[in-house]
Design a protein around this motif. Structure first.
Motif, PDB file in Angstrom:
ATOM      1  N   GLU A   1       1.302  -1.195   0.027  1.00  0.00           N
ATOM      2  CA  GLU A   1       0.248  -0.567   0.078  1.00  0.00           C
ATOM      3  C   GLU A   1       0.972   1.088  -0.131  1.00  0.00           C
ATOM      4  O   GLU A   1       0.276   2.083  -0.954  1.00  0.00           O
ATOM      5  CB  GLU A   1      -1.088  -0.082   0.958  1.00  0.00           C
ATOM      6  N   VAL A   2       2.011   1.414   0.614  1.00  0.00           N
ATOM      7  CA  VAL A   2       2.924   2.657   1.156  1.00  0.00           C
ATOM      8  C   VAL A   2       4.313   1.599   0.442  1.00  0.00           C
ATOM      9  O   VAL A   2       4.864   0.710   1.249  1.00  0.00           O
ATOM     10  CB  VAL A   2       2.959   3.168   2.231  1.00  0.00           C
ATOM     11  N   ARG A   3       4.580   2.397  -1.142  1.00  0.00           N
ATOM     12  CA  ARG A   3       5.895   1.976  -1.820  1.00  0.00           C
ATOM     13  C   ARG A   3       6.712   2.756  -2.336  1.00  0.00           C
ATOM     14  O   ARG A   3       6.177   4.805  -2.327  1.00  0.00           O
ATOM     15  CB  ARG A   3       5.798   1.204  -2.184  1.00  0.00           C
TER      16      ARG A   3
ATOM     17  N   SER B   1      -4.145  10.677  16.715  1.00  0.00           N
ATOM     18  CA  SER B   1      -3.041   9.388  15.931  1.00  0.00           C
ATOM     19  C   SER B   1      -2.202   9.378  14.369  1.00  0.00           C
ATOM     20  O   SER B   1      -1.764   8.889  14.117  1.00  0.00           O
ATOM     21  CB  SER B   1      -2.870   8.171  16.617  1.00  0.00           C
ATOM     22  N   THR B   2      -3.737   9.994  13.704  1.00  0.00           N
ATOM     23  CA  THR B   2      -3.915   9.490  12.419  1.00  0.00           C
ATOM     24  C   THR B   2      -2.569  10.155  11.482  1.00  0.00           C
ATOM     25  O   THR B   2      -2.035  10.100  10.940  1.00  0.00           O
ATOM     26  CB  THR B   2      -4.811   9.372  11.368  1.00  0.00           C
ATOM     27  N   LEU B   3      -1.744  12.295  11.833  1.00  0.00           N
ATOM     28  CA  LEU B   3      -1.858  12.568  11.711  1.00  0.00           C
ATOM     29  C   LEU B   3      -0.187  12.341  11.958  1.00  0.00           C
ATOM     30  O   LEU B   3       0.142  12.390  10.373  1.00  0.00           O
ATOM     31  CB  LEU B   3      -1.885  13.803  12.332  1.00  0.00           C
ATOM     32  N   ALA B   4       0.547  11.377  12.868  1.00  0.00           N
ATOM     33  CA  ALA B   4       1.529  10.811  13.100  1.00  0.00           C
ATOM     34  C   ALA B   4       1.762   9.345  12.335  1.00  0.00           C
ATOM     35  O   ALA B   4       2.914   9.717  11.730  1.00  0.00           O
ATOM     36  CB  ALA B   4       1.661  10.546  14.667  1.00  0.00           C
TER      37      ALA B   4
ATOM     38  N   PHE C   1       4.671   9.905   9.171  1.00  0.00           N
ATOM     39  CA  PHE C   1       5.408   8.636   9.207  1.00  0.00           C
ATOM     40  C   PHE C   1       5.345   8.082   8.165  1.00  0.00           C
ATOM     41  O   PHE C   1       6.323   6.723   7.347  1.00  0.00           O
ATOM     42  CB  PHE C   1       5.372   7.370  10.325  1.00  0.00           C
ATOM     43  N   ARG C   2       4.306   7.809   6.817  1.00  0.00           N
ATOM     44  CA  ARG C   2       4.164   7.235   6.280  1.00  0.00           C
ATOM     45  C   ARG C   2       3.311   5.515   6.284  1.00  0.00           C
ATOM     46  O   ARG C   2       4.408   4.575   5.783  1.00  0.00           O
ATOM     47  CB  ARG C   2       4.654   7.177   5.230  1.00  0.00           C
ATOM     48  N   PHE C   3       2.946   5.070   7.321  1.00  0.00           N
ATOM     49  CA  PHE C   3       2.817   3.590   7.577  1.00  0.00           C
ATOM     50  C   PHE C   3       1.279   3.895   6.516  1.00  0.00           C
ATOM     51  O   PHE C   3       0.575   2.785   6.431  1.00  0.00           O
ATOM     52  CB  PHE C   3       1.323   3.948   9.327  1.00  0.00           C
ATOM     53  N   TYR C   4       0.315   5.211   6.756  1.00  0.00           N
ATOM     54  CA  TYR C   4      -0.645   5.693   4.840  1.00  0.00           C
ATOM     55  C   TYR C   4       0.159   6.137   4.567  1.00  0.00           C
ATOM     56  O   TYR C   4       0.578   7.418   4.694  1.00  0.00           O
ATOM     57  CB  TYR C   4      -1.903   5.645   6.526  1.00  0.00           C
TER      58      TYR C   4
ATOM     59  N   THR D   1      12.236   7.745  -0.419  1.00  0.00           N
ATOM     60  CA  THR D   1      12.957   7.063   0.338  1.00  0.00           C
ATOM     61  C   THR D   1      12.012   7.021   1.639  1.00  0.00           C
ATOM     62  O   THR D   1      12.528   8.001   2.199  1.00  0.00           O
ATOM     63  CB  THR D   1      13.630   7.042  -0.231  1.00  0.00           C
ATOM     64  N   LEU D   2      11.061   5.450   1.573  1.00  0.00           N
ATOM     65  CA  LEU D   2      10.982   5.195   2.750  1.00  0.00           C
ATOM     66  C   LEU D   2      11.858   4.921   3.820  1.00  0.00           C
ATOM     67  O   LEU D   2      11.506   5.766   5.159  1.00  0.00           O
ATOM     68  CB  LEU D   2      10.044   3.973   3.121  1.00  0.00           C
TER      69      LEU D   2
END
Length: 633
Positions: A350-352, A408-411, A415-418, A443-444
């Motif tokens: 989903e995140v790459r 917490s969604t902002l964090a 961090f690009r969990f999403y 890059t992640l």
């Protein structure tokens, strides 16, 4: 070896399956497996050459036995050459049998590195892929079921590679050699009967095994569910105890075991049917061929040595035929297990990294900016609705609001969990910038190295305290680890422990209290030393004394960093440079603590509610303290 791991990560996999049960075809699985074997093609060729030599020696044994029996038959002519003498034949017979075994073992030794390397490459690929999958995937999956699928899949790789390349082919080579010798020596009738038996055997095995595949899949699913329930209950041991649900969990586990028992019984019954049918086909063929051979010997058309050779060939052929059935069943089961693993590996990332992703470039504490950010975990459930604010370089911004407001969604987005936007749709969803660089273009690895997170719910590895703190920067020396522990106010606690730094914290850190776990989390983030800091209720599990002490350390830590604080207790963020108030996913207020109190809005209401609750709790806490003191006295 490192190069091989890198190569494995770039190898193809089967086309993705539909959601649900594994649907990857056998041909797709084999195509996906072939590139893993290709780098070892020279070793595979050597193993195949040894296999052919071993089978030639194996087939030569009955021929020598025929010559030996004919030489010893009364009335037989004397040997025409020294090598046809009985003693020489016996020695040659023993040498052939020994060489067949030696060549087979040598083939195993030559091919073993291929099997182990391919298994290692796919297991590493599976681990890398699972670690790369998004948080959404891992929140929806049971760890127990996932680990069982990976375990069975990697084990299937080993079985499939071994059986396919040096068990099936040797069997086919041996069958071909035996049929050739039977046809050349005794005629087409022997070949026809043997081929008919072989075709019937293979057809019966394939048909029954295909029927058994569904039963095997049901057993695998029942086994995964059973294992998953046990692991889930053990991971949530304290929760089970809190609600006295030991019996409930035991009954759920027993129900899954009952389903597993039924599935295993069906599997065994179908296996017994397969074995009986296979042996019936072989028995009929044996009787037909031996009957014909005995009649030929009585008529003088065959010698006694010919009869012995035919019998030896048939017995020799029976073993690979029987093993071929076992191989087919194992290969079918391995393909089923491996298809499930490959289907798991086809879960999309989903995140790459974008194709043109570049490393994050910062020369100090960066500016972080949220621009009109929209986000939804599910398309119908919108969490953030156009959130915009800026965290200036080296400053601290706190985000407050009721539970579910999106703090917490902002964090997680930073961090690009999403990624911003709805699932499958990021158009017009805004963006998050670090020093003007959109996080989706970075890059992640570089992005996440620049961000340190102290989460509200701290989970530790089942290892030592030193390992868990050092995890923030594994290459750090012990002095740096010790300094991080001191700054997090956990050094004195560690040094008082009987085993000190080598104390094992237990699974998920359950041997430590909530406050101790949180201080370990703070220490490892301090050790990471990132330019961007996210504090997600970082002191929520601490007592008031520890909280005040750590708050001072966190304030000093934040002086040279850009800090986002997610807060519920407003007393912890009164010194923030700016406070952003969220409600229903939107910014409704922003300003300093004093300015927001003076405005008398939502923040002032939250402040008043928390202070009134704290004031009401103080007499109760004091009474509890007196009561405890009296008890101790």
């Amino acid at each position: 070896m490192r190069g091989r791991s890198t190569l494995a990560r770039g190898l193809p996999l089967p086309a993705p399956a539909s959601e649900g049960h594994p649907q990857t075809s056998d041909a797709a699985v084999l195509r996906a497996l072939l590139p893993y074997v290709w780098p070892y093609r020279l070793r595979v060729a050597a193993a195949l050459a040894l296999m052919v030599a071993a089978k030639l020696a194996t087939v030569g044994v009955p021929v020598l036995l025929k010559v030996l029996v004919d030489a010893l038959t009364p009335g037989a002519p004397a040997a025409a050459a020294w090598w046809a003498a009985p003693v020489a034949l016996v020695l040659a017979y023993g040498a052939l049998r020994l060489s067949a075994t030696a060549l087979t073992e040598l083939r195993e030794w030559v091919f073993l590195p291929v099997t182990e390397s391919v298994t290692r490459a796919i297991a590493r690929r599976a681990f890398d892929h699972l670690m790369g999958l998004g948080l959404r995937f891992h929140l929806q999956r049971q760890t127990g079921v996932l680990t069982r699928d990976i375990e069975r899949g990697t084990r299937a790789v080993q079985s499939l590679v071994s059986y396919s390349l040096y068990s099936v082919l040797p069997t086919l080579v041996e069958v071909l050699l035996v049929l050739t010798l039977l046809g050349a020596a005794f005629g087409a009738w022997y070949v026809a009967v043997t081929l008919a038996a072989l075709v019937a055997y293979v057809a019966f095995t394939v048909r029954v095994t295909q029927w058994r595949t569904g039963i095997r899949r049901q057993m695998n699913e029942a086994e995964s569910i059973s294992s998953g329930r046990a692991i889930d209950a053990l991971l949530n041991y304290e929760t089970v105890k809190y609600f006295n649900n030991e019996g409930w969990e035991a009954q759920r586990y027993d129900d899954s075991l009952l389903r597993l028992r039924r599935a295993r019984m069906r599997t065994q019954a179908s296996l017994s049917l397969l074995n009986v049918g296979q042996q019936a086909i072989i028995a009929v063929a044996l009787v037909a061929l031996l009957w014909h051979a005995v009649a030929a010997v009585q008529a003088g058309a065959m010698t006694l040595g010919d009869l012995v050779m035919v019998n030896a060939f048939l017995l020799q052929l029976t073993m690979p035929l029987n093993f071929l059935g076992v191989l087919y069943r194992e290969i079918r089961q391995s393909l089923t297990d491996l298809a499930r693993l490959f289907d798991l590996l086809q879960q999309p990332l989903e995140v790459r990294d974008a194709p043109d992703a570049r490393p994050l470039r910062v020369s100090g504490p960066p500016e972080v900016r949220f621009e009109d950010v929209h986000f939804a975990y599910e398309r119908e459930r919108v969490i953030l609705r156009g959130v915009s604010f800026t965290i200036p370089a080296g400053r601290t911004v706190a985000v407050v609001g009721a539970s579910g407001a999106g703090k917490s969604t902002l964090a997680r987005l930073l961090f690009r969990f999403y990624d911003v936007g709805r699932p499958g749709d990021s158009a017009g969803a805004g963006r998050i910038l670090i020093d003007g660089q959109d996080v989706r273009t970075l890059t992640l690895d570089s992005l996440r190295r620049a961000i340190g997170v102290v989460p509200q719910d701290t989970v530790l590895f089942n290892d030592t305290i030193e390992y868990n703190i050092r995890y923030g920067r594994p290459e750090a020396d012990f002095d740096a680890v010790r300094e991080a522990a001191r700054a997090a106010h956990i050094l004195a606690f560690i040094e008082r422990l009987p085993q000190g730094w080598q104390t094992v914290v237990g699974e998920r850190g359950l041997k430590l209290s909530g406050g101790e776990k949180q201080r370990v989390a703070i220490a490892r983030t301090l050790l990471k030393d990132p330019p961007i800091l996210i504090l997600d209720e970082a002191t929520s599990a601490l007592d008031s004394v520890s909280e005040r002490a750590i708050q001072g350390e966190l304030r000093r830590l934040a002086r040279n960093r850009t800090t986002l604080v997610i807060a519920h207790r407003l007393s912890t963020i009164v010194d923030a440079d700016e406070i952003v108030v969220l409600e229903h996913g939107q910014v409704i207020e922003r300003g300093t603590h004093a300015a927001l109190l003076a405005a008398g809005g939502r923040y002032a209401q939250l402040w008043a509610l928390q202070h009134s609750a704290a004031a009401a709790a103080e007499p109760v806490a004091a009474a509890a303290g007196d009561h405890d003191g009296n008890q101790v006295a």
